[in-house]
Motif scaffolding. Structure first.
Motif, PDB file in Angstrom:
ATOM      1  N   ILE A   1      30.939  43.661  51.862  1.00 55.95           N
ATOM      2  CA  ILE A   1      31.797  43.768  52.989  1.00 55.95           C
ATOM      3  C   ILE A   1      31.350  43.280  54.347  1.00 55.95           C
ATOM      4  O   ILE A   1      31.840  42.579  54.990  1.00 55.95           O
ATOM      5  N   ARG A   2      30.215  43.869  54.637  1.00 53.10           N
ATOM      6  CA  ARG A   2      29.497  43.462  55.997  1.00 53.10           C
ATOM      7  C   ARG A   2      28.785  42.149  56.140  1.00 53.10           C
ATOM      8  O   ARG A   2      28.611  41.557  57.146  1.00 53.10           O
TER       9      ARG A   2
ATOM     10  N   LEU B   1      35.553  46.519  39.950  1.00 60.38           N
ATOM     11  CA  LEU B   1      35.796  45.310  40.300  1.00 60.38           C
ATOM     12  C   LEU B   1      36.873  44.649  40.865  1.00 60.38           C
ATOM     13  O   LEU B   1      37.118  44.209  41.950  1.00 60.38           O
ATOM     14  N   ARG B   2      37.989  44.988  40.123  1.00 61.99           N
ATOM     15  CA  ARG B   2      39.372  44.781  40.641  1.00 61.99           C
ATOM     16  C   ARG B   2      39.675  45.234  42.050  1.00 61.99           C
ATOM     17  O   ARG B   2      40.110  44.614  42.653  1.00 61.99           O
TER      18      ARG B   2
ATOM     19  N   GLU C   1      42.135  44.931  46.510  1.00 65.44           N
ATOM     20  CA  GLU C   1      42.442  45.422  47.610  1.00 65.44           C
ATOM     21  C   GLU C   1      41.347  45.485  48.792  1.00 65.44           C
ATOM     22  O   GLU C   1      41.560  45.028  49.889  1.00 65.44           O
ATOM     23  N   VAL C   2      39.955  45.729  48.517  1.00 71.81           N
ATOM     24  CA  VAL C   2      38.999  45.651  49.744  1.00 71.81           C
ATOM     25  C   VAL C   2      39.128  44.130  50.218  1.00 71.81           C
ATOM     26  O   VAL C   2      39.193  43.942  51.580  1.00 71.81           O
ATOM     27  N   ALA C   3      38.965  43.042  49.248  1.00 69.32           N
ATOM     28  CA  ALA C   3      38.992  41.606  49.865  1.00 69.32           C
ATOM     29  C   ALA C   3      40.332  41.411  50.738  1.00 69.32           C
ATOM     30  O   ALA C   3      40.196  40.922  51.798  1.00 69.32           O
ATOM     31  N   HIS C   4      41.243  41.996  50.244  1.00 70.51           N
ATOM     32  CA  HIS C   4      42.702  41.714  50.767  1.00 70.51           C
ATOM     33  C   HIS C   4      42.692  42.282  52.258  1.00 70.51           C
ATOM     34  O   HIS C   4      43.076  41.629  53.415  1.00 70.51           O
ATOM     35  N   ARG C   5      42.179  43.464  52.290  1.00 71.71           N
ATOM     36  CA  ARG C   5      42.036  44.225  53.564  1.00 71.71           C
ATOM     37  C   ARG C   5      41.022  43.319  54.679  1.00 71.71           C
ATOM     38  O   ARG C   5      41.452  43.432  55.689  1.00 71.71           O
ATOM     39  N   GLU C   6      39.998  42.934  54.234  1.00 74.87           N
ATOM     40  CA  GLU C   6      38.985  42.430  55.191  1.00 74.87           C
ATOM     41  C   GLU C   6      39.195  40.843  55.244  1.00 74.87           C
ATOM     42  O   GLU C   6      39.119  40.453  56.466  1.00 74.87           O
TER      43      GLU C   6
ATOM     44  N   PRO D   1      42.523  37.451  47.783  1.00 75.03           N
ATOM     45  CA  PRO D   1      41.786  38.116  46.776  1.00 75.03           C
ATOM     46  C   PRO D   1      40.491  37.282  46.610  1.00 75.03           C
ATOM     47  O   PRO D   1      40.526  36.093  46.812  1.00 75.03           O
ATOM     48  N   LEU D   2      39.396  37.953  45.845  1.00 82.42           N
ATOM     49  CA  LEU D   2      38.304  37.167  45.143  1.00 82.42           C
ATOM     50  C   LEU D   2      38.300  37.140  43.764  1.00 82.42           C
ATOM     51  O   LEU D   2      39.163  37.978  42.934  1.00 82.42           O
TER      52      LEU D   2
END
Ligand code: NAD
Length: 389
Positions: free
Chosen positions: A22-23, A56-57, A62-67, A71-72
């Motif tokens: 994330i960071r 992983l999904r 979700e996390v990649a979309h938010r950031e 998606p990744l």
């Protein structure tokens, strides 16, 4: 424009998710990649690896979309992805004992390698990994994030400006209370393997590698160590709610004497409660001034501002010792420490700049942890000069 494909292993863990994915990685993607000194852009394309498809999904979608709004890729086929000729960099932030197998596979396949610290749980294996990376001729690096903490950068600036005069000693306090998990609503905030020696845990293994590069970069080369470590709490509760026996040290007390005569004392504990400025504080005392750095802030007191206390327990302390310190202003916009080191590694992989924080450099940290364990077991000073790099 160059795109680097990065296979990220261990990314569902604490460090992998928060600091690295994330960071660092997603933040770099969000800012449009990294610029080389020649002004070219390096783009990155991560693929997330691990055992747990659901975790992983979640990260990849979700996390990649938010950031970053898209998606990744992800996969549970670690070996196949590491063998993929399209992969440029293999990154590992899995638990320490798994590191060697990932680093070896990556080196054999000619990939650039970047990994978390410590690079191994013992110095013999650490040296072998550095040897294998060098023999394979692959670019490689180890996380040494504390060097880019704002508080530590401020300390380095003071040293470079000669603020301290002659540096006499360094005292670091690291740690906080890690809940055992026995009490309701006070679950452990660190993974259970950290407290099991057989799984690569232990305070000296975990933290002495940080202290090694911190001391080496700021104050000088370590000549010898005297260490004492204990397992203060014998039982904790694991991730599944089951009690387990703690077999690793959860606190360690060390004196490191440097070649230049500076004495460094580092207390590291997961069984202490804080009454200080931060989770890590480093006090440097010199003939002309002293400084206390936390993770972000740094406080200074020079010789002229030094109070003259007298010992008198019969009256209330007349001096407010905290008021005689001055907080340093921020001199730049401090980016995340992990992200800064990632950017330097990405540039190094495309041939833009050196990267001195190699696996060979990481060996010294594991050697210091080994020396600490010998000192503790045999109750004696252990010299590092024979193994110094
Ligand atoms: N640089 C720092 O400040 C810092 C801080 C904490 C930890 N670390 C290091 O980072 C590493 C990870 O620590 P953490 O606290 O994130 O641990 P963690 O337990 O939270 O994460 C470990 C990761 O490894 C994965 N993993 C575990 N066993 C596996 C297996 N058999 N096969 C595949 N994957 C497996 C887990 O799924 C998870 O993704 C450790 O080496 C630790 O020393 C560095």
């Amino acid at each position: 424009m160059k795109t680097l494909n990065i296979a990220m292993h261990g990314v569902t863990g604490r460090m992998g998710t928060n600091q690295h994915l994330i960071r660092s990685i997603l933040a770099i993607m969000r800012q449009g990649g990294v610029q080389t000194t020649a002004g070219e852009a390096i783009q990155i394309k991560p693929i997330l690896l691990g055992r747990n498809a659901e975790k992983l999904r979640h990260l990849a979608e979700e996390v990649a979309h938010r950031e970053i709004g898209r998606p990744l890729e992800w996969s549970t086929q670690t070996e196949a992805v590491l063998a993929d000729p399209e992969i440029d960099i293999v990154f590992d932030a899995s638990s320490t004992q798994l590191r060697a197998s990932i680093v070896r596979q990556a080196a054999q396949r000619g990939k650039a390698i970047y990994c978390e610290k410590p690079i191994a749980t013992d110095a013999v294996e650490a040296r072998q990994l550095a040897d294998e990376c060098e023999a394979a001729g692959v670019k490689n690096g180890v996380v040494q994030d504390k060097l880019w903490l704002p508080g530590i950068r401020k300390l380095r600036m003071l040293r470079d400006q000669g603020f301290f005069g002659k540096i006499l000693s360094v005292r670091a306090e690291f740690g906080y209370w890690v809940f055992t998990g026995h009490e309701e609503n006070q679950t452990a905030q660190r993974p259970s393997w950290n407290y099991r020696k057989e799984d690569g845990g232990g305070m000296m293994t975990d933290m002495f590698c940080h202290w090694q590069y911190l001391i080496e970069n700021l104050f000088g080369t370590i000549d010898r160590v005297l260490a004492h470590a204990t397992t203060d709490l014998p039982e904790r509760i694991d991730e599944r709610g089951r009690p387990y026996a703690c077999t690793a040290d959860d606190s360690a007390y060390a004196i490191f004497v440097l070649n230049n005569g500076i004495t460094c004392q580092f207390n590291s504990s997961w069984t202490t409660r804080l009454r200080r400025d931060d989770l890590l504080t480093v006090q440097v005392d010199g003939t002309e001034g002293s400084a206390v750095a936390g993770l972000r802030e740094c406080w200074i007191q020079n010789l002229g501002a030094t109070p003259r206390p007298t010992w008198n327990p019969d009256i209330a302390q007349p001096i407010d010792f905290y008021s005689g310190w001055q907080k340093l202003p921020d001199s730049t916009n401090y980016d995340n420490a992990f992200k800064i080191q990632w950017e330097l590694f990405l540039r190094h992989v495309v041939g833009d700049g050196d990267f001195p924080w190699s696996l060979r450099n990481g060996v010294a940290g594991v050697e210091l942890a080994d020396a600490g364990e010998t000192s503790c077991r045999e109750q004696r000073w252990v010299s590092l000069s024979k193994t110094a790099h």
